[in-house]
Design an enzyme around this catalytic site. Structure first.
Site, short mmCIF file in Angstrom:
data_model
loop_
_atom_site.label_atom_id
_atom_site.label_comp_id
_atom_site.label_asym_id
_atom_site.label_seq_id
_atom_site.Cartn_x
_atom_site.Cartn_y
_atom_site.Cartn_z
CB THR A 153 32.99 -74.28 97.92
OG1 THR A 153 33.91 -73.32 97.58
CG2 THR A 153 33.74 -75.19 98.98
CE LYS A 179 37.04 -73.84 96.83
NZ LYS A 179 36.46 -72.65 97.92
CB THR A 190 44.17 -68.81 95.19
OG1 THR A 190 42.89 -68.48 94.70
CG2 THR A 190 44.38 -70.26 95.05
CD GLU A 277 30.92 -66.56 95.94
OE1 GLU A 277 31.05 -67.57 96.73
OE2 GLU A 277 30.73 -65.51 96.67
CG ASN A 401 28.80 -64.29 99.10
OD1 ASN A 401 29.65 -64.92 99.95
ND2 ASN A 401 29.03 -63.97 98.05
#
Length: 406
Positions: A153, A179, A190, A277, A401
């Site tokens: 993603t 992922k 996870t 991220e 985000n």
């Protein structure tokens, strides 16, 4: 960019496992977003799922199916998490399983569904169904790398790990993909991880193996302290390696299998943090001298979840006062602040609860400018220890985000 994360290594095929992907246009065009993992008959499976009580529909359905059947296939979609979608989401998950089962000539209960993506929106069932035939035409034992791309993603790179190990006179393969980049503080696994081996393992032993390996790997990472609604980790064992069955958790064969499974899990877990991220730093937090492992973990996670600590690391600012403050508010029963020591790599910053006489700002700054940092905490209260891995908090994390649904 990921922190010191190389590209995918060689992912050895696992006999009895085939993987196929499709660009189904589930949320974005022209990207792999649908994956089928086909399992040979008699494959044993062990799994763990999120403890988030708002768990996604596919988590509920996968648990139900796993309780009754050995899986013939795993079905994974990205783009939509199918969480917070009520009864309609459950029906969508079950319908997707039924369609894949029909294509594979098996029962719907033999399909395990998994989803990741935006929470609270129904996923486009028609697009998933239309993409399944392509997944099946692409099924291949060498499809691991494509599948690693197909489950991404906000990940910037695919994540995979693979090992070979000798059990007796037989070579055993363990290969996996994962992922995850945000909403990472797993409370069992996870975001999504799928690992397979051709080892011959009893079902209860396989479940013990995954539970033990997770505690040493996926349950030791955090990016932002958020536990996903969709967390799942699956360990498949096809039994094709041909060695005598591992039927108990004692002995060299089990110990060797556990070692290599834990290695694969740990590499995948650390890859998630390295690709967090907006991350610019990979940070190991090791707490020693605690009264218990749980005390050490509470201290480590309190430091790792502090926005002030994380932003200081992003700025390469050795603001050790923020670390002390985090230690002091950790929810442990007893803390002798005069026994606490803090290290940045091999630089002693705090000794006996106060600034070390030999510390200089220049020495601290030299460490915090590095892409990988080891934070060592000494509590001076016992012999327990624990270690976790985390990342810094950057402008890019906020941007990703803030724009996630746009």
């Amino acid at each position: 960019m990921p922190v010191n994360l190389p590209g995918l290594s060689i992912l050895h095929p696992v006999s009895g496992i085939r993987l196929g992907t499709a660009c189904a246009g589930i949320r974005k065009k022209d990207r792999r977003d649908l994956v089928v993992i086909e399992c040979a008959a008699e494959t044993r499976v062990a799994a763990t799922f999120t403890r988030n009580r708002f768990c996604a529909a596919p988590v509920t359905v996968a648990r139900e199916h796993l309780a009754r059947n050995a899986p013939r296939a795993l079905l994974i979609n990205t783009g939509f998490a199918n969480a917070g979608t009520g009864l309609a989401g459950l029906e969508d998950a079950r319908s997707s399983c039924a369609v894949l089962a029909q294509l594979l000539s098996c029962q719907a209960g033999e399909i395990l569904p998994f989803s990741t993506g935006v929470i609270g929106e129904r996923f486009p069932l028609a697009r998933i169904i239309s993409g399944l035939p392509t997944c099946l035409t692409q099924l291949d034992e060498n499809g691991w790398a494509e599948a690693a791309q197909g489950i991404m993603t906000t990940d910037t790179v695919p994540k995979g790990a693979s090992r070979k190990v000798s059990i007796g006179a037989h070579t055993v393969i363990v290969t996996g993909i994962a992922k995850g980049a945000g909403m990472i503080r797993p409370d069992m696994a996870t975001l999504l991880a799928f690992v397979a081996t051709d080892a011959v393992v009893a079902a209860d032993v396989l479940q013990t193996c995954i539970s033990t390996a997770i505690q040493r790997s996926f349950n030791r990472i955090t990016v932002d302290g958020d536990t996903s609604t969709n967390d799942a980790c699956v360990l498949l064992a096809t039994g094709r390696a041909g060695h005598p069955a591992i039927e108990r958790v004692e002995g060299e064969a089990y110990a060797e299998l556990l070692r290599v499974v834990t290695e694969v899990f740990t590499e995948l877990a650390q890859a998630v943090v390295r690709d967090a991220e907006g991350a610019t730093k990979f940070i190991t937090i090791e707490v020693r001298g605690g009264r218990s492992e749980s005390d050490c973990l509470e201290v480590a996670y309190t430091i790792a979840h502090s926005p002030l600590v994380k932003t200081a690391f992003f700025a390469s600012d050795p603001n050790w006062g923020r670390i002390l403050a985090a230690i002091g508010r950790a929810p442990i029963a007893q803390l002798d602040v005069n026994s606490v020591a803090v290290y940045l790599n091999d630089v002693c910053v705090v000794r006996d609860g106060a600034l070390d006489a030999g510390y200089t700002e220049a020495r601290g700054l030299a460490v915090t400018r590095l892409p990988e940092i080891h934070v060592g905490i000494e509590l001076g209260a016992g012999s327990a220890s624990a270690q976790i891995w985390t990342s810094d908090l950057s402008h890019e994390y906020v941007r990703i985000n803030a724009e996630y649904r746009s």
